[in-house]
Enzyme design. Structure first.
Site, PDB file in Angstrom:
ATOM      1  N   THR A  98     -28.514 -30.254 -51.583  1.00 60.11           N
ATOM      2  CA  THR A  98     -29.960 -30.297 -51.740  1.00 60.11           C
ATOM      3  C   THR A  98     -30.571 -29.868 -50.413  1.00 60.11           C
ATOM      4  OG1 THR A  98     -29.911 -32.035 -53.411  1.00 60.11           O
ATOM      5  CG2 THR A  98     -31.959 -31.769 -52.181  1.00 60.11           C
ATOM      6  N   LYS A 173     -34.956 -28.893 -58.064  1.00 58.84           N
ATOM      7  CA  LYS A 173     -34.512 -30.200 -57.556  1.00 58.84           C
ATOM      8  C   LYS A 173     -35.673 -30.935 -56.895  1.00 58.84           C
ATOM      9  CE  LYS A 173     -31.761 -33.587 -56.381  1.00 58.84           C
ATOM     10  NZ  LYS A 173     -30.531 -33.432 -55.598  1.00 58.84           N
ATOM     11  N   LYS A 241     -34.848 -37.476 -46.767  1.00 57.46           N
ATOM     12  CA  LYS A 241     -34.570 -36.079 -46.452  1.00 57.46           C
ATOM     13  C   LYS A 241     -35.106 -35.178 -47.562  1.00 57.46           C
ATOM     14  CE  LYS A 241     -31.316 -33.681 -47.922  1.00 57.46           C
ATOM     15  NZ  LYS A 241     -30.052 -33.114 -48.433  1.00 57.46           N
TER      16      LYS A 241
END
Length: 291
Positions: A98, A173, A241
């Site tokens: 990711t 995502k 994050k």
């Protein structure tokens, strides 16, 4: 002919994902920054551990990566010892990290110069999904490269979709993480309210989960949230994050994400409470502390 796949990055996600490939009869080579982890994997699964990326990828048909963030992708993909310089022409590079859409576009362009394919393919489903081979995989790249990689990805996925060109998987995502952040905060507030109102919280969940309030988070996390158990794999540090990536991309595309920004701050509070490695459902602990 036997397909050869190299897996780079054997964390809580990559370790079982590489294992699914090996158990499917694919020739698997692995590399991890901590070589002992790669050796451990090779003892558990049929496959070979390598000390350098160059050796691991030199004859690979596919290279799968699952590392930490943009900087880690630059480290493993670029430079004389990296994936792009050492994987053969025609190899398909599939990145499950990711990361930002920008790094996906950058790596796709660099791989193209070497006549390699590139797919950004971040996943959702957490450690449990990786172990059970039931991840959701969101892909960006060309139709041709996607069709070549799909049979391998299917070994650890329950849903795989091509969403558009390079970077589209990462952007999808981001949509996923934005939705999760709001849902978990809403569920946390609902459960906290039920607790403070002296209701039987489990009975409340049983009732409302049959109606419009139902969600995956409610079905799978409400019980452990009530019990104060937060050991389900996807850590608060990782979510922060991811939300940072979402908020940065939002600034680029002129999207307003006020709730996401607020929930990101709430996760910061959880970190300060010592919950850096708690899973994302731990937002409720913040409400319990500050009530």
């Amino acid at each position: 002919m036997t397909t050869t796949a190299t897996f780079i990055g054997l964390g809580v996600m990559g370790y079982p994902m590489a294992g699914h490939l090996a158990r499917a009869g694919i020739t698997v080579k692995v590399w991890n920054r901590t070589h002992a982890k790669a050796e451990q994997w090779a003892q558990e699964y049929p496959g070979t551990a390598y000390k350098t990326i160059a050796e691991a990828v030199e004859d690979a048909d596919f290279v799968m990566t699952c590392v930490g963030a943009d900087k880690d992708l630059i480290e493993v993909f670029e430079g004389d010892g990296g994936i792009i310089a050492n994987a053969p022409q025609g190899a398909i590079l599939v990145d499950h990290t990711t990361a930002s859409a920008g790094i996906a576009e950058r790596l796709a362009e660099a791989a193209g110069h070497r006549k390699q394919g590139f797919i950004d393919a971040p996943v959702s489903g957490g450690q449990q999904g990786a172990e059970n081979g039931k991840l959701t995989v969101m892909c960006g790249g060309t139709e041709t490269d996607f069709e070549k990689a799909l049979p391998l990805i299917d070994h650890y996925a329950r849903a795989v979709n091509l969403l558009g060109p390079a970077g589209s998987g990462q952007k999808t995502k981001m949509v996923n993480q934005i939705a999760i952040a709001g849902l978990v905060q809403g569920l946390s507030e609902a459960l906290h309210f039920a607790e403070q109102a002296k209701l039987d919280v489990r009975k409340v969940v049983d009732v409302i989960s049959k109606g419009a309030a139902q969600s995956w988070q409610m079905e799978n996390r409400s019980g452990t949230m009530i019990d104060g158990e937060f050991n389900h794999g996807f850590a608060v540090d990782w979510m922060r994050k991811d939300l940072g990536i979402c908020l940065e991309e939002a600034r680029k595309v002129n999207a307003s994400l006020p709730v996401t920004a607020l929930v990101d701050q709430f996760y910061g509070d959880v970190q300060e409470m010592g919950g850096r490695r708690w899973d994302t459902s731990s937002l409720i602990q913040r409400l319990r502390k500050f009530r």
